[in-house]
Write an enzyme that holds these catalytic residues in place. Structure first.
Site, PDB file in Angstrom:
ATOM      1  N   HIS A  71       0.827  -1.203   0.000  1.00 23.51           N
ATOM      2  CA  HIS A  71       0.000   0.000   0.000  1.00 23.51           C
ATOM      3  C   HIS A  71       0.867   1.262   0.000  1.00 23.51           C
ATOM      4  O   HIS A  71       1.270   1.748   1.058  1.00 23.51           O
ATOM      5  CB  HIS A  71      -0.897  -0.016   1.252  1.00 23.51           C
ATOM      6  CG  HIS A  71      -1.955   1.036   1.256  1.00 23.51           C
ATOM      7  ND1 HIS A  71      -3.144   0.889   1.927  1.00 23.51           N
ATOM      8  CD2 HIS A  71      -2.020   2.257   0.673  1.00 23.51           C
ATOM      9  CE1 HIS A  71      -3.887   1.965   1.764  1.00 23.51           C
ATOM     10  NE2 HIS A  71      -3.213   2.827   1.006  1.00 23.51           N
ATOM     11  N   HIS A  73       1.436   5.254  -2.125  1.00 24.56           N
ATOM     12  CA  HIS A  73       0.954   6.262  -3.079  1.00 24.56           C
ATOM     13  C   HIS A  73       2.180   6.991  -3.622  1.00 24.56           C
ATOM     14  O   HIS A  73       2.710   7.870  -2.941  1.00 24.56           O
ATOM     15  CB  HIS A  73       0.041   7.275  -2.379  1.00 24.56           C
ATOM     16  CG  HIS A  73      -1.192   6.668  -1.766  1.00 24.56           C
ATOM     17  ND1 HIS A  73      -2.403   6.620  -2.418  1.00 24.56           N
ATOM     18  CD2 HIS A  73      -1.409   6.090  -0.558  1.00 24.56           C
ATOM     19  CE1 HIS A  73      -3.313   6.036  -1.636  1.00 24.56           C
ATOM     20  NE2 HIS A  73      -2.728   5.704  -0.499  1.00 24.56           N
ATOM     21  N   ARG A  75       2.285   8.801  -6.330  1.00 24.22           N
ATOM     22  CA  ARG A  75       1.899  10.089  -6.931  1.00 24.22           C
ATOM     23  C   ARG A  75       2.265  10.229  -8.400  1.00 24.22           C
ATOM     24  O   ARG A  75       2.365  11.342  -8.892  1.00 24.22           O
ATOM     25  CB  ARG A  75       2.580  11.267  -6.173  1.00 24.22           C
ATOM     26  CG  ARG A  75       2.354  11.249  -4.684  1.00 24.22           C
ATOM     27  CD  ARG A  75       1.044  11.925  -4.341  1.00 24.22           C
ATOM     28  NE  ARG A  75       0.770  11.935  -2.925  1.00 24.22           N
ATOM     29  CZ  ARG A  75      -0.273  11.310  -2.375  1.00 24.22           C
ATOM     30  NH1 ARG A  75      -1.134  10.642  -3.121  1.00 24.22           N
ATOM     31  NH2 ARG A  75      -0.479  11.377  -1.085  1.00 24.22           N
ATOM     32  N   ASN A 110      -5.060   6.282  -6.985  1.00 21.66           N
ATOM     33  CA  ASN A 110      -5.583   7.664  -6.896  1.00 21.66           C
ATOM     34  C   ASN A 110      -4.556   8.689  -7.347  1.00 21.66           C
ATOM     35  O   ASN A 110      -4.280   9.676  -6.663  1.00 21.66           O
ATOM     36  CB  ASN A 110      -6.080   7.968  -5.471  1.00 21.66           C
ATOM     37  CG  ASN A 110      -4.980   7.879  -4.429  1.00 21.66           C
ATOM     38  OD1 ASN A 110      -3.988   7.176  -4.620  1.00 21.66           O
ATOM     39  ND2 ASN A 110      -5.138   8.595  -3.324  1.00 21.66           N
ATOM     40  N   HIS A 197     -10.854   1.116   0.821  1.00 23.06           N
ATOM     41  CA  HIS A 197     -10.695   2.233   1.760  1.00 23.06           C
ATOM     42  C   HIS A 197     -12.038   2.325   2.469  1.00 23.06           C
ATOM     43  O   HIS A 197     -13.016   2.851   1.931  1.00 23.06           O
ATOM     44  CB  HIS A 197     -10.347   3.539   1.045  1.00 23.06           C
ATOM     45  CG  HIS A 197     -10.195   4.664   2.024  1.00 23.06           C
ATOM     46  ND1 HIS A 197      -8.976   5.224   2.344  1.00 23.06           N
ATOM     47  CD2 HIS A 197     -11.106   5.294   2.810  1.00 23.06           C
ATOM     48  CE1 HIS A 197      -9.149   6.158   3.269  1.00 23.06           C
ATOM     49  NE2 HIS A 197     -10.448   6.228   3.569  1.00 23.06           N
ATOM     50  N   ASP A 323       0.922   2.664   3.741  1.00 26.51           N
ATOM     51  CA  ASP A 323       0.068   3.766   3.271  1.00 26.51           C
ATOM     52  C   ASP A 323       0.904   5.033   3.103  1.00 26.51           C
ATOM     53  O   ASP A 323       0.479   6.134   3.467  1.00 26.51           O
ATOM     54  CB  ASP A 323      -1.129   4.009   4.213  1.00 26.51           C
ATOM     55  CG  ASP A 323      -2.257   4.766   3.508  1.00 26.51           C
ATOM     56  OD1 ASP A 323      -2.099   5.119   2.329  1.00 26.51           O
ATOM     57  OD2 ASP A 323      -3.300   4.993   4.155  1.00 26.51           O
ATOM     58  N   HIS A 327       2.949  14.268   1.196  1.00 23.38           N
ATOM     59  CA  HIS A 327       2.452  15.605   0.865  1.00 23.38           C
ATOM     60  C   HIS A 327       3.521  16.578   1.305  1.00 23.38           C
ATOM     61  O   HIS A 327       4.320  16.268   2.201  1.00 23.38           O
ATOM     62  CB  HIS A 327       1.140  15.897   1.603  1.00 23.38           C
ATOM     63  CG  HIS A 327       0.000  15.038   1.134  1.00 23.38           C
ATOM     64  ND1 HIS A 327      -0.671  15.260  -0.046  1.00 23.38           N
ATOM     65  CD2 HIS A 327      -0.566  13.932   1.679  1.00 23.38           C
ATOM     66  CE1 HIS A 327      -1.607  14.337  -0.208  1.00 23.38           C
ATOM     67  NE2 HIS A 327      -1.561  13.510   0.824  1.00 23.38           N
TER      68      HIS A 327
HETATM   69  O1  DOR Z   1      -4.360   9.741   4.313  1.00 18.99           O
HETATM   70  C1  DOR Z   1      -4.552   9.316   3.191  1.00 18.99           C
HETATM   71  N1  DOR Z   1      -3.786   9.703   2.154  1.00 18.99           N
HETATM   72  N2  DOR Z   1      -5.545   8.446   2.989  1.00 18.99           N
HETATM   73  C2  DOR Z   1      -5.923   8.092   1.763  1.00 18.99           C
HETATM   74  O2  DOR Z   1      -6.894   7.392   1.620  1.00 18.99           O
HETATM   75  C3  DOR Z   1      -5.220   8.594   0.562  1.00 18.99           C
HETATM   76  C4  DOR Z   1      -3.861   9.051   0.896  1.00 18.99           C
HETATM   77  C5  DOR Z   1      -3.273   9.916  -0.184  1.00 18.99           C
HETATM   78  O3  DOR Z   1      -3.301   9.503  -1.337  1.00 18.99           O
HETATM   79  O4  DOR Z   1      -2.752  10.987   0.124  1.00 18.99           O
HETATM   80 ZN    ZN Z   2      -3.763   4.767   0.982  1.00 18.20          ZN
HETATM   81 ZN    ZN Z   3      -7.098   4.506   1.892  1.00 20.92          ZN
END
Ligand code: DOR
Ligand code: ZN
Ligand code: ZN
Length: 461
Positions: A71, A73, A75, A110, A197, A323, A327
């Site tokens: 899991h 991200h 980007r 995403n 999610h 996860d 950011h």
């Molecule tokens: O905190 C989160 N950030 N939860 C998510 O579901 C998406 C993730 C993100 O892509 O920043």
């Molecule tokens: Zn996530």
């Molecule tokens: Zn999530």
């Protein structure tokens, strides 16, 4: 040494026998594979003469299969987006992975654009194949209009399907009940893992409306445990009805753990992922770090955290997923309602979990199961996640002795910060190998050598 096609014998490797008990072994690596494991001296491999094999002394470091982080991200959709690129891309995110002892990551859909069509999947996959420092799998995203195409994306090689039943970062959301159910049905029909999610959208909206742009007391009150419970209850019901495979991402509450525990005892295929941040931080952390530790689902109460450790140790939890959701700090400094949700975590999973094992909050055996064996088993990865003959030589040498503080200036994630800054941890990786090739040593990643993972029963690669 340790280049492709080269054979070498790893000596003085410590591996996990059971719980926290270690044993010394030797591991023979030929090309991309593990071809022998034995007690010291047992493999009878010549270290001189015409058939000599190079010897690589592991110096009594713990040797684990490279971690599989199911899991993250990163980007990066493969289509350049300047704002997203300030946070991460496949190159920076997978350098962070190998620096953290992670040799396989599953990227979430995403991105911009989201991975909801066959062509978006192909664009992301071709780009990742050129730039990733570790192996990777890609999730397809469930959307309100792609249930008919989802099997084709899985057939093309996606590791599973991710469905947001509550809105989070990005615009993926499936919150119409019939549509939600259609994806559970498709999971059963086409044999893919449906990752959820799990925060119920209507519940989130009801609670958010209470604050109506005012500063909320805590994120955990804006997105409370009951929204997660509702969504997981529904997911369990749909799994019982259709017999698909359901993977609950970032389970964060006692209620979710209890539901998943009882669904397992019924024999349902419901899997539980826990993130390190939900294990090591609680809701009071925002008093110190404010929006830096705002993520979805939120940090929970101390009693929820305790229930997660119970689930981790009693066999209810299946995987640890970071996860990893980078950011920028500039965005995190914005007021509550404007700050994005998510924390980086790829580089700290291994030291956090190993430190917890050494502190006897869990065992190295459990860490190995949740971070290596189970992700490979649940998602059907061929040749990954085990220190066994015939498996990929994805290996990480782990230093169990040196205690070192998390130092933001040493991280490879482009966002450049960590919610664990200053925490003194053991279990840092010293060397990482990807399919036999050294990809991290002396604090420096090398690559990109990553490939898409292969699923059992397919020839995708
Ligand atoms: O905190 C989160 N950030 N939860 C998510 O579901 C998406 C993730 C993100 O892509 O920043
Ligand atoms: Zn996530
Ligand atoms: Zn999530």
């Amino acid at each position: 040494m340790a280049q492709p096609g080269v054979s070498y014998l790893i000596t003085n490797a410590q591996t996990v026998l059971h719980q926290n008990v270690l044993q010394t072994v030797e591991i023979l690596v030929q090309g991309e594979k593990i071809t022998g494991i034995g007690k010291p001296g047992e493999l009878g491999v010549p270290d001189s003469g015409p058939h000599a094999v190079a010897v690589l002394d592991a110096q009594n470091h713990l040797v684990l299969p490279g971690l599989i982080d199911p899991h993250v991200h990163l980007r990066d959709s493969g289509v350049l987006n300047v704002e997203e690129r300030q946070k991460e891309d496949f190159g920076s995110g997978t350098k962070a992975a190998v620096a953290g002892g992670v040799t396989t990551v599953f990227d979430m859909p995403n991105t911009i654009p989201s991975t909801t069509t066959l062509s978006a999947y192909h664009v992301k996959r071709d780009h990742a194949a050129k730039t990733a420092y570790c192996d990777f799998g890609l999730f397809a995203g469930a959307s309100k209009d792609n249930v008919g195409q989802i099997a084709a994306i899985v057939e093309a090689g996606a590791v599973g399907v991710k469905m947001y039943v509550g809105a989070s970062t990005g615009n993926l959301l499936v919150c119409e009940p019939n549509l939600e159910e259609a994806f559970f049905k498709a999971s059963a029909e086409h044999g893919f893992v449906l990752a959820i999610h799990a925060e119920d959208q209507a519940c989130l909206e009801t609670h958010a409306a209470v604050y109506d742009d005012k500063k909320a007391p805590r994120h955990n009150e804006v997105r409370p445990p009951e929204c997660a419970e509702l969504a997981v209850q529904r997911a369990v019901n749909f799994t019982r009805k259709h017999h698909g495979q359901t993977y609950v991402c970032h389970s964060s509450t006692k209620a979710e753990a209890d539901l998943i525990r009882s669904s397992k005892s019924e024999g349902l295929s419901v899997f539980m992922e826990i993130t390190p941040h939900h294990l090591f931080l609680d809701e009071t952390e925002s008093d110190r770090q404010d929006n830096r530790v705002r993520m979805n689902p939120p940090l929970r109460s101390a009693s929820d955290v305790k229930a997660l450790w119970t689930a981790l140790n009693d066999g209810t939890a299946d995987t640890i997923g970071s996860d990893h959701a980078p950011h920028t700090l500039e965005q995190k400094r914005r007021p509550y309602w404007e700050a994005p949700s998510g924390v980086p975590g790829l580089e700290t999973v291994l030291p956090l979990m190993v430190t917890a094992a050494l502190d006897e909050k869990t065992t190295l055996e459990t860490v190995l199961r949740l971070c290596c064996h189970n992700p490979a088993r649940i998602f059907g990865l061929r040749g990954k996640g085990q220190l066994e003959v015939g498996f990929d030589a994805d290996l990480v040498f782990v230093d169990l002795k040196t205690k070192r503080a998390v130092d933001e200036s040493k991280l490879f994630t482009r966002c450049g910060w960590s919610p664990y800054v200053g925490m003194r941890l053991r279990g840092w990786p010293v060397k990482t190998f990807l399919r036999g090739q050294l990809v991290f040593e002396n604090g420096i990643p090398s690559g990109p050598f990553g490939k898409e993972v292969q699923k059992e029963g397919t020839n995708h690669g």
